[in-house]
Design a protein around this motif. Structure first.
Motif, PDB file in Angstrom:
ATOM      1  N   ALA A 136       0.837  -1.205   0.000  1.00  0.00           N
ATOM      2  CA  ALA A 136       0.000   0.000   0.000  1.00  0.00           C
ATOM      3  C   ALA A 136       0.872   1.256   0.000  1.00  0.00           C
ATOM      4  CB  ALA A 136      -0.930  -0.008   1.212  1.00  0.00           C
ATOM      5  N   GLY A 137       1.977   1.227   0.774  1.00  0.00           N
ATOM      6  CA  GLY A 137       2.885   2.364   0.810  1.00  0.00           C
ATOM      7  C   GLY A 137       3.560   2.587  -0.534  1.00  0.00           C
ATOM      8  N   VAL A 138       3.972   1.499  -1.169  1.00  0.00           N
ATOM      9  CA  VAL A 138       4.594   1.592  -2.487  1.00  0.00           C
ATOM     10  C   VAL A 138       3.604   2.195  -3.484  1.00  0.00           C
ATOM     11  CG1 VAL A 138       5.435   0.237  -4.451  1.00  0.00           C
ATOM     12  CG2 VAL A 138       6.246  -0.271  -2.141  1.00  0.00           C
ATOM     13  N   LYS A 139       2.380   1.726  -3.447  1.00  0.00           N
ATOM     14  CA  LYS A 139       1.356   2.234  -4.370  1.00  0.00           C
ATOM     15  C   LYS A 139       1.094   3.717  -4.132  1.00  0.00           C
ATOM     16  CE  LYS A 139      -3.445   1.475  -5.827  1.00  0.00           C
ATOM     17  NZ  LYS A 139      -4.663   0.655  -5.624  1.00  0.00           N
ATOM     18  N   PHE A 140       1.007   4.090  -2.863  1.00  0.00           N
ATOM     19  CA  PHE A 140       0.757   5.487  -2.511  1.00  0.00           C
ATOM     20  C   PHE A 140       1.845   6.399  -3.082  1.00  0.00           C
ATOM     21  CE2 PHE A 140       1.448   9.102   0.303  1.00  0.00           C
ATOM     22  CZ  PHE A 140       0.198   9.667   0.361  1.00  0.00           C
ATOM     23  N   LEU A 141       3.106   6.035  -2.839  1.00  0.00           N
ATOM     24  CA  LEU A 141       4.215   6.848  -3.331  1.00  0.00           C
ATOM     25  C   LEU A 141       4.301   6.826  -4.856  1.00  0.00           C
ATOM     26  CD1 LEU A 141       6.937   5.846  -0.723  1.00  0.00           C
ATOM     27  CD2 LEU A 141       5.850   8.077  -0.953  1.00  0.00           C
ATOM     28  N   ALA A 142       4.089   5.657  -5.434  1.00  0.00           N
ATOM     29  CA  ALA A 142       4.181   5.526  -6.886  1.00  0.00           C
ATOM     30  C   ALA A 142       3.129   6.382  -7.585  1.00  0.00           C
ATOM     31  CB  ALA A 142       4.021   4.064  -7.288  1.00  0.00           C
ATOM     32  N   GLN A 143       1.923   6.377  -7.051  1.00  0.00           N
ATOM     33  CA  GLN A 143       0.867   7.182  -7.668  1.00  0.00           C
ATOM     34  C   GLN A 143       1.155   8.671  -7.532  1.00  0.00           C
ATOM     35  OE1 GLN A 143      -2.721   5.730  -5.764  1.00  0.00           O
ATOM     36  NE2 GLN A 143      -3.041   4.177  -7.342  1.00  0.00           N
ATOM     37  N   HIS A 144       1.689   9.078  -6.382  1.00  0.00           N
ATOM     38  CA  HIS A 144       1.974  10.500  -6.193  1.00  0.00           C
ATOM     39  C   HIS A 144       3.086  10.976  -7.113  1.00  0.00           C
ATOM     40  CE1 HIS A 144       2.715  14.396  -4.470  1.00  0.00           C
ATOM     41  NE2 HIS A 144       3.976  14.052  -4.259  1.00  0.00           N
ATOM     42  N   TYR A 145       4.143  10.163  -7.225  1.00  0.00           N
ATOM     43  CA  TYR A 145       5.293  10.563  -8.034  1.00  0.00           C
ATOM     44  C   TYR A 145       5.200  10.108  -9.484  1.00  0.00           C
ATOM     45  CZ  TYR A 145       7.634  12.140  -3.798  1.00  0.00           C
ATOM     46  OH  TYR A 145       7.953  12.807  -2.657  1.00  0.00           O
ATOM     47  N   LYS A 146       4.027   9.631  -9.867  1.00  0.00           N
ATOM     48  CA  LYS A 146       3.794   9.204 -11.254  1.00  0.00           C
ATOM     49  C   LYS A 146       4.806   8.143 -11.704  1.00  0.00           C
ATOM     50  CE  LYS A 146       0.508  12.276 -11.745  1.00  0.00           C
ATOM     51  NZ  LYS A 146       0.404  12.724 -10.358  1.00  0.00           N
ATOM     52  N   ILE A 147       5.039   7.182 -10.823  1.00  0.00           N
ATOM     53  CA  ILE A 147       5.971   6.098 -11.127  1.00  0.00           C
ATOM     54  C   ILE A 147       5.202   4.939 -11.736  1.00  0.00           C
ATOM     55  CG2 ILE A 147       7.519   4.380 -10.092  1.00  0.00           C
ATOM     56  CD1 ILE A 147       8.226   6.533  -8.008  1.00  0.00           C
ATOM     57  N   ASN A 148       5.683   4.420 -12.858  1.00  0.00           N
ATOM     58  CA  ASN A 148       4.995   3.344 -13.571  1.00  0.00           C
ATOM     59  C   ASN A 148       5.331   1.957 -13.040  1.00  0.00           C
ATOM     60  OD1 ASN A 148       6.044   5.506 -15.864  1.00  0.00           O
ATOM     61  ND2 ASN A 148       3.862   5.096 -15.930  1.00  0.00           N
ATOM     62  N   MET A 149       6.533   1.808 -12.495  1.00  0.00           N
ATOM     63  CA  MET A 149       6.958   0.480 -12.046  1.00  0.00           C
ATOM     64  C   MET A 149       7.885   0.605 -10.840  1.00  0.00           C
ATOM     65  SD  MET A 149       9.105  -2.476 -14.108  1.00  0.00           S
ATOM     66  CE  MET A 149       7.754  -2.708 -15.290  1.00  0.00           C
ATOM     67  N   VAL A 150       7.678  -0.277  -9.850  1.00  0.00           N
ATOM     68  CA  VAL A 150       8.553  -0.325  -8.680  1.00  0.00           C
ATOM     69  C   VAL A 150       9.152  -1.721  -8.603  1.00  0.00           C
ATOM     70  CG1 VAL A 150       8.733  -0.086  -6.185  1.00  0.00           C
ATOM     71  CG2 VAL A 150       7.146   1.374  -7.459  1.00  0.00           C
ATOM     72  N   LEU A 151      10.471  -1.790  -8.638  1.00  0.00           N
ATOM     73  CA  LEU A 151      11.166  -3.067  -8.603  1.00  0.00           C
ATOM     74  C   LEU A 151      11.719  -3.348  -7.216  1.00  0.00           C
ATOM     75  CD1 LEU A 151      13.206  -2.733 -11.926  1.00  0.00           C
ATOM     76  CD2 LEU A 151      11.025  -3.899 -11.582  1.00  0.00           C
ATOM     77  N   ARG A 152      11.663  -4.603  -6.844  1.00  0.00           N
ATOM     78  CA  ARG A 152      12.212  -5.012  -5.555  1.00  0.00           C
ATOM     79  C   ARG A 152      13.714  -5.266  -5.722  1.00  0.00           C
ATOM     80  NH1 ARG A 152       9.674  -9.723  -1.723  1.00  0.00           N
ATOM     81  NH2 ARG A 152      11.387  -9.882  -0.217  1.00  0.00           N
ATOM     82  N   TYR A 153      14.513  -4.743  -4.782  1.00  0.00           N
ATOM     83  CA  TYR A 153      15.953  -4.972  -4.861  1.00  0.00           C
ATOM     84  C   TYR A 153      16.510  -5.283  -3.476  1.00  0.00           C
ATOM     85  CZ  TYR A 153      17.780  -0.679  -2.690  1.00  0.00           C
ATOM     86  OH  TYR A 153      18.139   0.296  -1.799  1.00  0.00           O
ATOM     87  N   ASN A 154      17.761  -5.698  -3.436  1.00  0.00           N
ATOM     88  CA  ASN A 154      18.415  -6.063  -2.184  1.00  0.00           C
ATOM     89  C   ASN A 154      19.612  -5.154  -1.971  1.00  0.00           C
ATOM     90  OD1 ASN A 154      19.571  -7.245   0.016  1.00  0.00           O
ATOM     91  ND2 ASN A 154      20.070  -9.175  -0.960  1.00  0.00           N
TER      92      ASN A 154
END
Length: 210
Positions: A136-154
Motif C-alpha cells: 500500500a505504501g509503495v502504491k501510494f508513493l508511486a501514484q503521487h510521483y507518477k511512477i509506472n513500475m517499482v522493482l524489488r531490490y536487495n
C-alpha cells in the motif's frame, strides 16, 4: 485495512529529502519523460522497521516462554518413565504407570505440534499483514510521483567471509540504480504512520472500557 488520510500522509512523506526521485518535479513537468521506475528493499523493511521487529520479538518471546514450559513437561515425562522401571513388568502397577507414560508422551507431542502451528501461523500473519502495508505504501508513493513500475531490490552488501552473502549479491536482479530512485525510507515512514493510525483506532474509548 484502513490507512491514514492521504493529505496528512502526503505532507509527512513529501518532507523527506531521500524519498523517491529528487528529479520528480522536472520529470513530472515533462510530458515526454517516458516511463518512470523506482526501487524498494522489502527485505530491509522487514528486518529493520521497529513495528515489525516488535511483532517478531513478541512471537519469539512466546516461543521462549513455551520452551521453558516444554522443558518442565519433558522432565515430568522423564521422571514418570524412571518410575516405570521400579515396577515389575506385567504387574498392575507397571501397566498403570506404562499407560500414564504413554498418555503423557502422546499429549506432549500433540501440544508441541499445536504450538508449532500456532507460532508458524503467527509468523505468517506478521509477514502477510505487513507486506500488505508495504504494498500500500509503495502504491501510494508511486501514484503521487507518477511512477509506472517499482522493482524489488536487495541493498545488502556482499561479505566475502560469508559465502551465502556473496551468492545473494551475485544473483541480485538490479546491478545499479540511482539512489534517488529508492523509496524504501518513504515506505518505512508510511508504515510508521499507518501502524500508529491502526493502534489509535484499536484503543477503546473511555466509554467502551466498561
Amino acid at each position: 485495512m484502513r490507512f491514514i488520510c492521504k493529505t496528512a500522509m502526503l505532507v509527512a512523506i513529501m518532507s523527506m529529502t531521500s524519498v523517491v526521485p529528487g528529479k520528480a518535479s522536472a520529470q513530472e513537468a515533462s510530458p515526454s519523460a517516458g516511463h518512470r521506475v523506482a526501487v524498494v528493499d522489502v527485505a530491509y523493511i522487514f528486518k529493520n522497521h521497529p513495528g515489525i521487529k516488535a511483532q517478531v520479538q513478541s512471537v519469539e518471546g512466546d516461543l521462549k516462554t513455551y520452551d521453558g514450559q516444554l522443558q518442565g513437561k519433558r522432565e515430568e515425562l522423564k521422571q514418570a518413565a524412571e518410575m516405570l522401571k521400579t515396577f515389575k513388568v506385567g504387574s498392575p502397577e507397571y501397566t498403570s504407570q506404562e499407560e500414564k507414560v504413554a498418555s503423557m508422551e502422546s499429549k506432549l507431542r500433540l501440544d508441541m505440534a499445536r504450538k508449532r502451528k500456532e507460532l508458524a501461523d503467527a509468523e505468517a500473519r506478521i509477514y502477510y499483514e505487513n507486506y500488505q502495508r508495504i504494498a500500500a505504501g509503495v502504491k501510494f508513493l508511486a501514484q503521487h510521483y507518477k511512477i509506472n513500475m517499482v522493482l524489488r531490490y536487495n541493498s545488502e552488501e556482499m561479505d566475502l567471509e560469508k559465502g551465502e552473502s556473496v551468492i545473494r549479491g551475485v544473483m541480485k536482479n538490479i546491478v545499479y540504480h540511482d539512489d534517488a530512485l529508492d523509496m524504501t525510507k518513504g515506505v518505512m515512514q508510511y508504515l510508521d504512520q499507518s501502524m500508529a493510525k491502526e493502534q489509535t483506532a484499536a484503543r477503546p474509548t473511555a466509554g467502551q472500557t466498561r
